[in-house]
Enzyme design. Structure first.
Site, PDB file in Angstrom:
ATOM      1  CG  ASP A  72       1.307   2.475  -8.827  1.00  0.00           C
ATOM      2  OD1 ASP A  72       1.093   1.257  -8.996  1.00  0.00           O
ATOM      3  OD2 ASP A  72       0.386   3.310  -8.625  1.00  0.00           O
ATOM      4  CB  CYS A 117      14.473  14.951   5.677  1.00  0.00           C
ATOM      5  SG  CYS A 117      13.884  14.958   3.968  1.00  0.00           S
ATOM      6  CG  HIS A 126       9.110  15.568   3.523  1.00  0.00           C
ATOM      7  ND1 HIS A 126      10.377  15.421   4.048  1.00  0.00           N
ATOM      8  CD2 HIS A 126       8.317  14.670   4.172  1.00  0.00           C
ATOM      9  CE1 HIS A 126      10.354  14.491   4.994  1.00  0.00           C
ATOM     10  NE2 HIS A 126       9.114  14.011   5.080  1.00  0.00           N
ATOM     11  CG  ASP A 133      -3.465   2.903 -15.483  1.00  0.00           C
ATOM     12  OD1 ASP A 133      -4.228   3.169 -14.548  1.00  0.00           O
ATOM     13  OD2 ASP A 133      -3.510   3.495 -16.569  1.00  0.00           O
ATOM     14  CB  CYS A 182      13.648  18.639   5.845  1.00  0.00           C
ATOM     15  SG  CYS A 182      12.190  17.598   5.998  1.00  0.00           S
TER      16      CYS A 182
HETATM   17  C1  LIG Z   1      -1.597   0.549 -12.085  1.00  0.00           C
HETATM   18  C2  LIG Z   1      -0.889  -0.021 -13.052  1.00  0.00           C
HETATM   19  C3  LIG Z   1      -1.244  -1.179 -13.864  1.00  0.00           C
HETATM   20  O1  LIG Z   1      -2.419  -1.843 -13.449  1.00  0.00           O
HETATM   21  C4  LIG Z   1      -3.459  -1.977 -14.330  1.00  0.00           C
HETATM   22  O2  LIG Z   1      -3.412  -1.522 -15.475  1.00  0.00           O
HETATM   23  N1  LIG Z   1      -4.513  -2.665 -13.825  1.00  0.00           N
HETATM   24  C5  LIG Z   1      -4.653  -2.794 -12.470  1.00  0.00           C
HETATM   25  N2  LIG Z   1      -4.401  -1.732 -11.693  1.00  0.00           N
HETATM   26  C6  LIG Z   1      -4.549  -1.860 -10.336  1.00  0.00           C
HETATM   27  C7  LIG Z   1      -4.358  -0.735  -9.534  1.00  0.00           C
HETATM   28  C8  LIG Z   1      -4.519  -0.861  -8.157  1.00  0.00           C
HETATM   29  N3  LIG Z   1      -4.434   0.060  -7.152  1.00  0.00           N
HETATM   30  C9  LIG Z   1      -4.705  -0.625  -6.006  1.00  0.00           C
HETATM   31  N4  LIG Z   1      -4.747  -0.053  -4.775  1.00  0.00           N
HETATM   32  C10 LIG Z   1      -4.598   1.365  -4.592  1.00  0.00           C
HETATM   33  N5  LIG Z   1      -4.942  -1.936  -6.231  1.00  0.00           N
HETATM   34  C11 LIG Z   1      -4.849  -2.113  -7.577  1.00  0.00           C
HETATM   35  C12 LIG Z   1      -5.037  -3.235  -8.365  1.00  0.00           C
HETATM   36  C13 LIG Z   1      -4.905  -3.099  -9.756  1.00  0.00           C
HETATM   37  C14 LIG Z   1      -5.134  -4.227 -10.642  1.00  0.00           C
HETATM   38  O3  LIG Z   1      -5.470  -5.357 -10.216  1.00  0.00           O
HETATM   39  N6  LIG Z   1      -5.015  -4.029 -11.982  1.00  0.00           N
END
Ligand SMILES: C=CCOC(=O)Nc1nc2cc3[nH]c(NC)nc3cc2c(=O)[nH]1
Length: 373
Positions: free
Chosen positions: A267, A305, A336, A93, A310
């Site tokens: 993810d 499973c 699991h 990310d 399991c």
């Molecule tokens: C994560 C991989 C690549 O994402 C980014 O580099 N930027 C980014 N991450 C998010 C992660 C989130 N997790 C959730 N909920 C648990 N909502 C999310 C929204 C974003 C988002 O708008 N931008």
């Protein structure tokens, strides 16, 4: 093994798609679920166990790794794949989301974000250029644009401003990424729950051009109905021949609903994080293994499973090791949960390829008893 990055769409069933992302480090079957390997490890799992659950790709977090052990140190040691002994694809990310949710004393400007580390209070800066450089030093196969995900609820003006900032940052991310054959840069669509802003964002990203596109700004408290409402139109604004990635999702029924609306990659920390707390996801619903009613239960968590938990252990044993806070507890239940999430993905890939996704969804929902099991 290919030297290029490409996406082959194999089949569709309604809006659902199945395909393969080809990368120099291996193929990613879609729809794909990515286990989260935050600090260069999927917590409580050996890399070979993660692979055994069926995962083709992992997620790494820029925010955590830039603070500790730093991207420069991982680069000096041969990159993140070698460092964590996972030679298959890794998506990282950009750090944007986690800076806003984890760091202290943040200052957001057009340039980027300055913040204090949640670990030792040291000062840091993330900009599109620095985020792309960190992800390059890590050796990431799929790099994410540096974006800003507005906290909801937010008024339309704030969402529009934030989205337009993210689009300017997407331009700078693309510029900073340069020419890296075999590696991909994904753009991130923002725009909250505003259909016109989502379309504006998608248009801006398509003009810049990316190897894949993420739908950002969701799973931030809006609830499943609002999220699905946005997914009923947002993926259609994106190029049909590129992978679509929905971040931070989710519970099994969130994942199925997202795939049914055209999402290819997801993810979520849920299977691993809840595995460590004793919450097991099964085809019949959720089992809280620490509940006293499991103390004498000789049955496995889920008869159907084939995972090690399991196959080799009773609910009574899992209950015991959680109650005694034994390390094996988190290991078994994480394994699991990740195994079950990958089984859902495989089931969907097969059903979409066979044109039976509608029936598969009906069976998936019918199996899930209400309440605890
Ligand atoms: C994560 C991989 C690549 O994402 C980014 O580099 N930027 C980014 N991450 C998010 C992660 C989130 N997790 C959730 N909920 C648990 N909502 C999310 C929204 C974003 C988002 O708008 N931008």
């Amino acid at each position: 093994m290919t030297k290029r990055f490409s996406f082959d769409l194999k089949a569709t069933d309604g809006k659902a798609r199945t395909g393969v992302i080809n990368t120099p480090r291996g193929e990613v079957r879609t729809p794909a679920f990515m286990p989260v390997g935050t600090a260069a490890t999927v917590k409580a799992m050996m890399p070979e166990s993660v692979r055994a659950t069926g995962a083709d790709i992992l997620l790494g977090n820029t925010y955590h790794l830039m603070l500790r052990p730093t991207a420069e140190r991982i680069d000096r040691l041969g990159g993140l794949h070698k460092f964590m002994n996972w030679e298959r694809p890794i998506l990282t990310d950009s750090g944007g989301f986690q800076v806003m949710s984890l760091a202290g004393l943040r200052k957001l400007t057009e340039k980027g974000v300055t913040f204090k580390s949640h670990i030792d209070g040291s000062k840091h800066e993330l900009t599109p250029e620095r985020s792309i450089e960190i992800q390059r030093l890590l050796g990431s196969d799929i790099v994410m644009c540096f974006d800003e995900c507005p906290a909801l609820p937010a008024d339309r003006e704030r969402i529009a401003e934030s989205m337009r900032l993210s689009m300017r940052w997407a331009e700078r991310s693309r510029e900073a990424f340069g020419d890296r054959p075999g590696h991909a840069l994904f753009g991130i669509m923002q725009g909250g729950l505003e259909q016109d802003l989502r379309e504006e964002s998608a248009e801006a990203l398509r003009k810049i051009g990316f190897e894949g596109y993420a739908v950002g700004g969701l799973a931030v408290g809006e609830g499943q109905e609002a999220m699905f409402g946005c997914l009923d139109y947002a993926p259609d604004f994106l190029p049909v021949d590129k992978p679509r990635y929905l971040m931070g999702v989710g519970k099994p029924d969130d994942i199925v609903g997202a795939v049914a609306r055209g999402i290819d990659m997801m993810d979520c920390v849920l299977p691993s994080r809840s595995g460590r707390t004793g919450q097991a996801f099964t085809r019949h619903g959720v089992v809280n293994i620490k509940n006293a009613r499991h103390a004498d239960d000789p049955r496995p968590l889920d008869e159907n499973c084939s995972c090690p938990a399991c196959s080799n252990y009773s609910r009574a044993y899992l209950h015991h090791v959680f109650r005694s806070n034994e390390m094996i507890s988190g290991m078994l239940l994480t394994w699991h949960n990740l195994h079950y999430f990958q089984e859902i993905m495989q089931g969907m890939r097969d059903a979409i390829a066979a044109g039976t996704f509608e029936a598969w969804q009906a069976e998936f929902h019918a199996q899930r008893a209400q309440g605890d099991i």
